[in-house]
Write a protein that holds these residues in place. Structure first.
Motif: not given
Length: 315
Positions: A60-69, A292-296
């Motif tokens: 779960a600690k792996r960083p985001a990637s193009p396949e798992h943004p 961690r992420r906010l989209f408006v």
């Protein structure tokens, strides 16, 4: 709860279960008790489960990637769900098989202090691991009930280890009763019935854990109290007329996605809207570090209502 706390209780449970499994297998081989053998399998399964949870935490600690943004936070939920499946299949299934086998082909259970010594020592080890898990659980429980805390929790390690250890202690008590009854009466039926009772305890634990972790795996919203606080924070922004919708989803115990649909004042320029969104991002993440992420999305209230009605009609 901090990741360090999670790992502490998992390592404690893993060490205890590994040691207990070995002693139970030896005791079962010496005395011929099927209940003890079922308990040995139970401890072996629990040891593997703790290993899976640790592996899930690492994945779960792996960083985001193009396949798992959005990162790999849900890996922990997947492996927690696997724990429930393994408890049911390997633990409850094998214990049920062993109990039925002993019912059909009963064998004498040798009267030996070894069984009782092993069960007593195992109970003390499990009690120690259980007390650590309960301590961590109570840190986040507050004045809420146990079941409510489990339903609200987004960290499966918080309750998985606790319920595994609880099931282990119940199983030890059941095994003790079954073996004692078999020794007193000389009837191995009680030992077999104890084995089946252990299977039932494991099956119930597995079903409960599967239900809770399945919800996390599919996607659950943040705590309603936090959602209300975030909505109030957005609504307090003078540039926003109405908060059409505020949605949240956990991608991990401490990874929350927030989407906001808001009706901005019509007199604002595009640049001013951008400034408001940037300010909201800072305020929300300061108030709730797990976001961690906010989209408006800027959308007129009437347009938002029509879009929701159209979406409902297509469903």
């Amino acid at each position: 709860m901090a990741a360090k706390g999670n790992k502490t209780i998992i390592y404690a449970a893993l060490g205890a279960n590994a040691a207990i499994a070995v002693t139970k297998f030896v005791a079962s081989a010496i005395t011929g008790s099927s209940a003890m053998f079922a308990e040995a399998i139970h401890s072996l399964v629990d040891t593997g489960n703790q290993g899976l949870l640790l592996f899930g935490l690492r994945q779960a600690k792996r960083p985001a990637s193009p396949e798992h943004p959005f990162g790999h936070g849900k890996d922990l939920y997947f492996y927690s769900f696997m724990v429930a499946i393994i408890i049911f299949g390997a633990g409850a299934g094998f214990a049920a098989f062993e109990g039925i086998e002993k019912l059909l082909h009963p064998g004498a259970v040798e009267v030996s202090w070894i069984n009782y010594a092993v069960l007593g020592a195992a109970f003390l080890f499990e009690l120690f691991a259980w007390s650590l898990a309960l301590k961590e659980f109570n840190k986040v429980r507050g004045d809420r009930g146990v079941l409510e805390t489990v339903r609200r929790s987004k960290d499966p390690t918080l309750f998985t280890v606790l319920f595994e250890d609880t099931a282990a202690m119940v199983g030890l008590i059941v095994a003790f009763i079954g073996i004692l009854a078999a020794n007193i009466t000389g009837n191995p039926l009680y030992d077999a019935l104890g084995t089946l009772a252990i299977a039932a305890v494991l099956a119930l634990t597995a079903v409960f854990l599967a239900i809770e972790t399945k919800g996390l795996l599919v996607g659950e919203a943040a705590d309603p109290k936090l959602v209300a606080e975030l909505r109030a924070l957005v609504q307090a922004e003078p540039a926003i007329e109405t908060v059409n919708e505020l949605l949240t989803m956990h991608f991990g115990p401490h990874e929350i996605l927030v989407t906001v649909s808001a009706d901005f004042r019509n007199d604002l320029t595009a640049e001013e809207v951008e400034d408001v969104v940037a300010a909201l991002d800072t305020k929300i993440k300061a108030a709730a570090p797990d976001v961690r992420r906010l989209f408006v999305q800027a959308m007129d209230r009437a347009d938002h209502r029509r879009a929701r009605l159209a979406q409902a009609a297509d469903a």
